[in-house]
Scaffold this motif. Structure first.
Motif: not given
Length: 141
Positions: A31-36, A41-55
């Motif tokens: 997984r990657s967060t919005f911050a990573e 530009e919204d700091p409230a979204e820093d820890d949200k998941i931008m993309h994740s993959v379960l394989t």
């Protein structure tokens, strides 16, 4: 080769949902967060998941992300994720684990077409269909 993979959208629970799916199906979540990814530009979204993959080891792939605060998200029943095959123990186990804390819409039972079939909504609002094919089916009658 082309593949078709479910991509689930959540508001703030993609991390927890993917942790559940990893515990159900095994495999590894990346997984990657919005911050990573410097994707908001919204700091409230820093820890949200931008993309994740379960394989999983069996080749299943499930993707998910949190929807940014600026975008609409309307959960609904237009899409279900389907699990099917002939391994009754494996599929019954998936059904049991996914339904824990969720809602069973139709218990896993013998269907008119000869397979065992059940429907549920998991704790994150995702609809699942489970079908165990014919002769390999040992789900309850």
């Amino acid at each position: 080769m082309t593949t078709l993979n479910p991509y689930l959208s959540f508001r703030d629970s993609a991390r927890a949902a993917m942790d559940l799916y990893e515990s159900v199906f095994g495999g590894t979540v990346t997984r990657s967060t919005f911050a990573e990814l410097h994707a908001s530009e919204d700091p409230a979204e820093d820890d949200k998941i931008m993309h994740s993959v379960l394989t999983t080891n069996s080749g299943m792939v499930l993707m998910a992300a949190d929807t940014p605060n600026s975008m609409d998200l309307t959960p609904g029943t237009a899409v279900s994720v389907s699990l099917s095959g002939d391994d009754a123990a494996e599929l019954s186990g998936y059904f049991e684990k996914l339904s824990a804390g969720g809602t069973v819409l139709q218990p896993l039972a013998r269907a008119p077409w000869g397979d065992s079939f059940g429907m549920l909504v998991d704790p994150f609002g995702v609809s699942w269909l489970v079908n165990i094919s014919g002769s390999g089916s040992t789900a309850p009658e």
